[in-house]
Design a protein around this motif. Structure first.
Motif, PDB file in Angstrom:
ATOM      1  N   ASP A   1       0.838  -1.193   0.000  1.00 29.48           N
ATOM      2  CA  ASP A   1       0.000   0.000   0.000  1.00 29.48           C
ATOM      3  C   ASP A   1       0.873   1.244   0.000  1.00 29.48           C
ATOM      4  OD1 ASP A   1      -2.975   0.717   2.017  1.00 29.48           O
ATOM      5  OD2 ASP A   1      -2.299   1.381   0.040  1.00 29.48           O
ATOM      6  N   LYS A   2       0.267   2.366  -0.330  1.00 27.33           N
ATOM      7  CA  LYS A   2       0.958   3.648  -0.166  1.00 27.33           C
ATOM      8  C   LYS A   2      -0.011   4.538   0.601  1.00 27.33           C
ATOM      9  CE  LYS A   2       3.568   7.076  -2.791  1.00 27.33           C
ATOM     10  NZ  LYS A   2       3.979   7.554  -4.104  1.00 27.33           N
ATOM     11  N   ARG A   3       0.310   4.784   1.840  1.00 22.88           N
ATOM     12  CA  ARG A   3      -0.629   5.563   2.642  1.00 22.88           C
ATOM     13  C   ARG A   3       0.118   6.359   3.706  1.00 22.88           C
ATOM     14  NH1 ARG A   3      -1.212   0.116   4.627  1.00 22.88           N
ATOM     15  NH2 ARG A   3      -0.761   0.015   6.858  1.00 22.88           N
ATOM     16  N   VAL A   4      -0.629   7.163   4.406  1.00 21.82           N
ATOM     17  CA  VAL A   4      -0.067   8.012   5.463  1.00 21.82           C
ATOM     18  C   VAL A   4       0.081   7.197   6.742  1.00 21.82           C
ATOM     19  CG1 VAL A   4      -0.567  10.016   6.921  1.00 21.82           C
ATOM     20  CG2 VAL A   4      -1.049  10.110   4.470  1.00 21.82           C
ATOM     21  N   ASP A   5       1.192   7.399   7.425  1.00 24.42           N
ATOM     22  CA  ASP A   5       1.375   6.783   8.748  1.00 24.42           C
ATOM     23  C   ASP A   5       0.803   7.746   9.787  1.00 24.42           C
ATOM     24  OD1 ASP A   5       2.210   5.747  11.177  1.00 24.42           O
ATOM     25  OD2 ASP A   5       4.221   5.261  10.462  1.00 24.42           O
ATOM     26  N   PRO A   6      -0.228   7.337  10.487  1.00 21.18           N
ATOM     27  CA  PRO A   6      -0.859   8.280  11.426  1.00 21.18           C
ATOM     28  C   PRO A   6       0.067   8.718  12.559  1.00 21.18           C
ATOM     29  CG  PRO A   6      -1.799   6.068  11.643  1.00 21.18           C
ATOM     30  CD  PRO A   6      -0.889   6.038  10.473  1.00 21.18           C
ATOM     31  N   GLN A   7       1.111   7.919  12.848  1.00 20.85           N
ATOM     32  CA  GLN A   7       2.019   8.279  13.938  1.00 20.85           C
ATOM     33  C   GLN A   7       3.133   9.218  13.481  1.00 20.85           C
ATOM     34  OE1 GLN A   7       3.378   4.534  15.470  1.00 20.85           O
ATOM     35  NE2 GLN A   7       1.533   4.228  16.691  1.00 20.85           N
ATOM     36  N   MET A   8       3.157   9.462  12.167  1.00 23.81           N
ATOM     37  CA  MET A   8       4.206  10.350  11.659  1.00 23.81           C
ATOM     38  C   MET A   8       3.554  11.545  10.968  1.00 23.81           C
ATOM     39  SD  MET A   8       6.893   7.424  10.460  1.00 23.81           S
ATOM     40  CE  MET A   8       8.315   8.482  10.358  1.00 23.81           C
ATOM     41  N   ASP A   9       4.124  12.029   9.938  1.00 23.51           N
ATOM     42  CA  ASP A   9       3.574  13.228   9.302  1.00 23.51           C
ATOM     43  C   ASP A   9       2.559  12.855   8.223  1.00 23.51           C
ATOM     44  OD1 ASP A   9       6.800  13.550   7.706  1.00 23.51           O
ATOM     45  OD2 ASP A   9       5.075  12.334   7.132  1.00 23.51           O
TER      46      ASP A   9
END
Lengths: 118, 280
Positions: free
Chosen positions: A67-75
């Motif tokens: 997948d390519k997604r946002v890491d909620p714990q990072m930016d």
């Protein structure tokens, strides 16, 4: 010898990456942090080693991009995630079986000061 | 040096990876470096050592990746296999003649003709370098007609047109040099006939002359090998041996010329091999 142990041994880097991915998909930075955590700081790899190993693993089907997604714990930046495949899981299991046999052998020869239960 | 400069430099470093690696993993690798660098800054750890170590570690990764592409790739393995088989088979073919020479001429007080057998071996080695890859591709095609190799991008040596041009240029160079030599062209005569009498020599022949002769002999061999590349590629993708007839003609003519040369040499030296006292 079981069919699992007929799989070839893994390099330390590949082993630790598979171990890091065994409990969920991760991006590159996440893999590096998990490897450090799993090895209690004894194993650290740079991007060159990590991605060189990932290339071999992607080519041989041990891992895949998920997948390519946002890491909620990072930016807010989107990151590429990697996950272990069925082949990777089998290879990891075979390697752990090898380690288990070696530990058993070491116990039989009384090479450990303490006894480890496996 | 600002954060953006360091990131830009790392991006340029990643661009040095082989193309397939870069396309597949470059973006992720860049992102990971950015995450690591951010972590160092947020935890107020010294970043200079980290940056230097990471750049060095990545540079070593690039080196390893190119080595992997070279040594694990099909091209190198095929080349090494061809060189190995050609060397061995050429040696096996001249071995009987070497035995004959040793046995039948042992009573004569003569030096072993190393130059003769080296020349024989070299010619056989050359023709096998040209023909073995074609034979191997033909056999592989027969064994696996249902699973041809996927078409890859052409290089100048596998592109039929450029391969033909290069091999024709090489052949024309040989023809031109031979023509000049037959006319007694001074510079070439001088080069071939002891250009430096004081220079090193092996078996009585000047090293410089040997190198020039080797270079001249290698031109038609190179032409044959280059002309064969599109044929091999066609066979690997399931095509016909006769797909490029002009290339095939070049390969056959060059191979025949070399084999004829070897046969002539063997016929010429046959009296020596069978032990005739005055055979030269």
């Amino acid at each position: 010898m079981s069919s699992q142990t007929s799989l070839p041994p893994l390099t330390p880097a590949v082993f630790h990456i598979l171990l890091a991915l065994s409990n969920g998909e991760r991006h590159g930075y996440g893999i590096m942090k998990q490897v450090e955590s799993d090895s209690q700081g004894n194993v650290s790899m740079g991007p060159g080693t990590l991605y060189g190993s990932l290339k071999r693993m992607l080519d041989s089907g041990l891992v895949m991009e998920s997948d390519k997604r946002v890491d909620p714990q990072m930016d807010d930046e989107r990151r590429i995630y990697y996950q272990i495949t069925g082949v990777g899981t089998k290879a990891l299991a075979a390697e752990l079986e090898r380690y288990k046999r070696i530990v058993t052998l070491a116990q039989e020869r009384k090479l450990f000061p303490k006894t480890y239960s496996v | 040096m600002t954060q953006n400069t360091i990131r830009a430099l790392y991006k340029k470093l990643i661009a040095c990876y082989p193309r397939s690696f870069k396309d597949q993993l470059g973006e992720s690798m860049e992102q990971t470096f950015n995450d690591l660098y951010k972590e160092k800054q947020q935890t107020k750890q010294p970043w200079v050592g980290f940056v230097l170590w990471t750049f060095l570690e990545t540079a070593m990764g690039i080196w390893r990746e190119y080595l992997f592409v070279i040594f694990q790739g099909d091209i190198m393995l095929t080349m090494l296999k061809t060189l190995g088989s050609s060397t061995l088979i050429s040696l096996l073919l001249i071995f009987p003649f070497m035995i004959m020479e040793i046995i039948n001429r042992r009573s004569f007080d003569e030096d072993f003709p190393f130059v003769l057998f080296f020349g024989l071996w070299l010619n056989l080695f050359a023709v096998s370098l040209v023909l073995f890859p074609i034979v191997r591709a033909l056999r592989a095609r027969k064994q696996d007609m249902t699973n041809p190799v996927a078409t890859q991008k052409n290089t100048p040596l596998t592109n039929p047109k450029s391969a033909l041009i290069i091999s024709v240029v090489l052949i024309l160079s040989v023809i031109l040099l031979s023509f000049l030599a037959s006319l007694g062209w001074q510079p070439l005569e001088h080069l071939l006939n002891n250009p430096n009498p004081e220079g090193p020599s092996v078996f009585g022949i000047q090293v410089a002359s040997q190198l020039i002769i080797l270079i001249l002999l290698s031109l038609p061999i190179a032409a044959g090998i280059i002309a064969s590349r599109p044929i091999i590629r066609k066979l690997q993708t399931g095509g016909s041996l006769f797909a490029y007839p002009i290339h095939l003609i070049i390969v056959v003519v060059i191979s025949l010329m070399i084999v004829t040369g070897v046969a002539s040499l063997i016929v010429d030296q046959w009296p020596c091999f069978i032990g005739v006292p005055v055979c030269d």
